[in-house]
Write an enzyme that holds these catalytic residues in place. Structure first.
Site, PDB file in Angstrom:
ATOM      1  N   ASP A 193     107.509  80.021  98.192  1.00 61.27           N
ATOM      2  CA  ASP A 193     107.058  81.212  98.898  1.00 61.27           C
ATOM      3  C   ASP A 193     108.083  81.493 100.000  1.00 61.27           C
ATOM      4  O   ASP A 193     109.002  80.706 100.224  1.00 61.27           O
ATOM      5  CB  ASP A 193     105.637  81.026  99.430  1.00 61.27           C
ATOM      6  CG  ASP A 193     105.536  79.925 100.474  1.00 61.27           C
ATOM      7  OD1 ASP A 193     106.564  79.422 100.947  1.00 61.27           O
ATOM      8  OD2 ASP A 193     104.397  79.547 100.810  1.00 61.27           O
ATOM      9  N   ASP A 215      99.006  80.512  91.948  1.00 61.92           N
ATOM     10  CA  ASP A 215      99.127  79.233  92.652  1.00 61.92           C
ATOM     11  C   ASP A 215      97.914  79.104  93.542  1.00 61.92           C
ATOM     12  O   ASP A 215      97.389  80.106  94.030  1.00 61.92           O
ATOM     13  CB  ASP A 215     100.389  79.192  93.517  1.00 61.92           C
ATOM     14  CG  ASP A 215     100.172  79.907  94.841  1.00 61.92           C
ATOM     15  OD1 ASP A 215      99.839  79.229  95.844  1.00 61.92           O
ATOM     16  OD2 ASP A 215     100.316  81.146  94.890  1.00 61.92           O
ATOM     17  N   CYS A 254      87.116  66.753  78.569  1.00 64.40           N
ATOM     18  CA  CYS A 254      88.434  66.779  79.204  1.00 64.40           C
ATOM     19  C   CYS A 254      89.343  65.715  78.595  1.00 64.40           C
ATOM     20  O   CYS A 254      88.940  64.559  78.472  1.00 64.40           O
ATOM     21  CB  CYS A 254      88.276  66.529  80.703  1.00 64.40           C
ATOM     22  SG  CYS A 254      89.858  66.495  81.580  1.00 64.40           S
ATOM     23  N   CYS A 293      92.020  64.460  79.884  1.00 59.97           N
ATOM     24  CA  CYS A 293      92.928  63.881  80.884  1.00 59.97           C
ATOM     25  C   CYS A 293      92.818  62.363  80.923  1.00 59.97           C
ATOM     26  O   CYS A 293      91.829  61.783  80.484  1.00 59.97           O
ATOM     27  CB  CYS A 293      92.676  64.487  82.258  1.00 59.97           C
ATOM     28  SG  CYS A 293      91.441  63.663  83.266  1.00 59.97           S
ATOM     29  N   CYS A 323      89.588  60.984  82.750  1.00 57.42           N
ATOM     30  CA  CYS A 323      88.352  61.018  81.964  1.00 57.42           C
ATOM     31  C   CYS A 323      88.378  59.998  80.832  1.00 57.42           C
ATOM     32  O   CYS A 323      87.335  59.515  80.402  1.00 57.42           O
ATOM     33  CB  CYS A 323      88.110  62.426  81.435  1.00 57.42           C
ATOM     34  SG  CYS A 323      87.584  63.562  82.752  1.00 57.42           S
ATOM     35  N   HIS A 342      92.717  64.761  87.690  1.00 55.12           N
ATOM     36  CA  HIS A 342      91.752  65.415  86.789  1.00 55.12           C
ATOM     37  C   HIS A 342      91.696  66.924  87.048  1.00 55.12           C
ATOM     38  O   HIS A 342      91.714  67.725  86.106  1.00 55.12           O
ATOM     39  CB  HIS A 342      90.363  64.815  86.956  1.00 55.12           C
ATOM     40  CG  HIS A 342      89.299  65.671  86.354  1.00 55.12           C
ATOM     41  ND1 HIS A 342      89.027  65.697  85.005  1.00 55.12           N
ATOM     42  CD2 HIS A 342      88.475  66.607  86.915  1.00 55.12           C
ATOM     43  CE1 HIS A 342      88.089  66.577  84.760  1.00 55.12           C
ATOM     44  NE2 HIS A 342      87.727  67.155  85.896  1.00 55.12           N
TER      45      HIS A 342
END
Lengths: 372, 372
Positions: free
Chosen positions: A93, A269, A307, A309, A312, A338
């Site tokens: 930014d 974002d 999920c 991930c 998990c 996660h």
């Protein structure tokens, strides 16, 4: 000589789009969610784990990095990518948004913004030219024009005056960027105009006249509420060129992102998945969970059964509950991981849904289960 | 039926030994360093990263786990291995050491120890039988007898009285352990006797008479200093059976470990690499570094040029300095990981050196470069 940044649209579904932004450091699949790496780190995450979650690009905060460790220092150390071991694209930014949020410590003039560091009170002065220079020193792949984020609420007159200043700064940002002759980097302009359609239209026209590699929609997610934001997004993205990426800054909750993608936005974002991870809030396909809640003390299930991930796959809600109760670092680490996967899985699902012409149904299904 | 824990010696070099402790959950290469996972987590580390550093076994703290999340709760959740996703061996201390360190909150009797929780002031009473029961509930592979860690300094009379109590508790611990009929788990006795050779000898004889799968040397590293500790280690390990693992509890600095291995010790645990990682102290082959020091602000080198760890492969001292200055979690995370690798690399080097008959030279070389 490096290739310039190039945006290719692969499919559209209503106003929703999916495509790829090619950069010399790799491709960014859109719609894209950019995790926030404020101080040259996504808090609590190793960069390889951020990458594994599906992130193609990170956001770095110019304001924080210019104060610590300093843009010139980062440049001497080989640039931000090398410094933080993230060899993939980075968007920075311009620092404007965060400088403005310093409140009484800030003085805005035509030339730029004078402020005092929140770290040590030291005086700084950032102009559009300096903001572009800082982002060059950091080595950003996508550079943002310097702008004033119009305060909410704003009258039409206040919003117009602020937008006009941002447009003059956009022109100066573009001139400074072109002088650098940086191959392979892109500069994005930022549309302002608060909640006023005529001002958004004027701002877009002005930016297009200057010409940028991409266009951000600024001044939203500043307290106006989801409906007011969606009202602006009903027209703002279409005021911007169809063949360039559109980036909605600082957004947002999953439902905000879904609604914005349906309205033609490509990039996002937000600190929400990472910040929530540190405060024990888990995003799941069945809604958000507060892991400090005693009802999880003996819950052997994963955060989210659907999920994929690594958290998990390996850890129970009971374990995460224990980590937060015990104040263990691993709690924020695992929950951040996660949450980032959750966001990236949603983006991946959205991209597939747009390809398959079912973006509306995907968004509705997600919100029905996970809440808004 | 699971195999019992079995210790095999592969080579000796002077009094130094290298071997393998086989357990149903995997082999432990000795000399072994056990990272400390106090509250069912090695602070700031994912278990897979602890494993990757070379750790064959973790230590869990009975005192902390019995208070939070509670031994019965861990048992209901499938045991400590599953709870924290560490499928490899775990040794649990008996809680005695940490209970004693509560000071005024503790009352020791023949029956056991009454104390108040440091978390909520709740009253607890731990006996040898309860300590063994808790460790069964946690699912420890190596269980420690309940003992009183004799305070330093102690007179001969104080040390004898304390040691005799620990030996009576060792006998009760053994009886309780045998009643459980746990296949595949081992119980270690703990030698006491402070700095007195005759008491250490008596304690060892008493423990051997009871019979354990391994023997710990307790009551050291409690403020007596390295020389006094080494003086005890000049005789204490040889008082214990040569065909069983010998574990020096709570040790220590790299030089302490090297000296103890040369004196016949096989196992160690210490919070030093992990705690130092959180306070910006890096262990390197060229000595310790404080990463907060301004001299690292633009140091592009790795923590340790000879270190094969993922942190040294990817990140500079300058970046780690920045993370600690900015208070970022990633600083403690990365430095803990490096320090654990440093310890495990030293242990691996020691094991090779013992095989090759150059343990003394290895230890001398390491200390010459890294300091004592």
């Amino acid at each position: 000589m490096a290739e310039p940044v190039r945006f290719t649209l692969h499919a559209t579904d209503g106003r929703a789009r999916t495509g790829t932004i090619e950069t010399p450091r790799g491709a960014i699949r859109t719609p894209a969610f950019m995790p926030v790496g404020t101080a040259a780190t996504v808090k609590g995450m190793k960069p390889a784990d951020v990458r594994a979650s599906g992130a193609d690009i990170l956001l770095g905060n110019t304001y924080h990095l210019m104060l610590r460790p300093g843009a010139e220092r980062v440049a001497r150390l080989g640039g931000l990518h090398r410094f933080m071991d993230w060899p993939h694209p980075i968007l920075t930014d311009s620092g404007g948004y965060q400088v403005m949020s310093l409140g009484d410590l800030v003085k805005v003039s035509e030339e730029g913004v004078a402020f005092r560091s929140h770290l040590d009170g030291a005086r700084h002065f950032v102009t559009p030219e300096r903001a572009i220079e800082i982002q060059r020193l950091l080595g950003a792949d996508i550079v943002m024009a310097f702008d004033e984020c119009t305060k909410h609420p704003a009258t039409h007159e206040q919003a117009a005056r602020s937008m006009h200043l941002s447009m003059r700064w956009a022109e100066r940002s573009r001139a400074a960027f072109l002088e650098q002759e940086r191959e392979g980097a892109a500069l994005f302009g930022i549309q302002q105009g608060a909640l006023f359609e005529d001002l958004r239209c004027e701002s877009a026209a002005r930016l297009i006249d200057i010409g940028f590699e991409g266009y951000a929609i600024g001044g939203l997610a500043v307290g106006e509420g989801q409906q007011a934001m969606f009202d602006v997004l009903d027209y703002a993205p279409e005021q911007l060129p169809a063949d360039r990426p559109r980036y909605l800054m600082g957004v947002g909750k999953p439902a905000d992102i879904l609604g914005a993608v349906l309205r033609g936005v490509d990039m996002f974002d937000c600190v929400l998945p990472t910040r929530s991870g540190r405060t024990a809030q888990a995003f799941t396909r069945a809604g958000t969970l507060n892991l400090r809640n005693a009802r999880f003390a003996e819950d052997m299930g994963p955060l989210d059964e659907r999920c994929p991930c690594p958290v998990c796959a390996r850890f129970s809600r009971a374990y995460l509950h224990h980590l937060f109760k015990a104040g263990e670092m691993l709690g924020p680490m695992l929950l951040t991981e996660h949450n980032l996967w959750h966001y990236q899985e949603m983006m991946a699902g959205l991209r597939r849904a747009i390809h398959e012409g079912r973006a509306q149904a995907f968004a509705r299904g997600w919100i029905d289960q996970a809440g808004d």
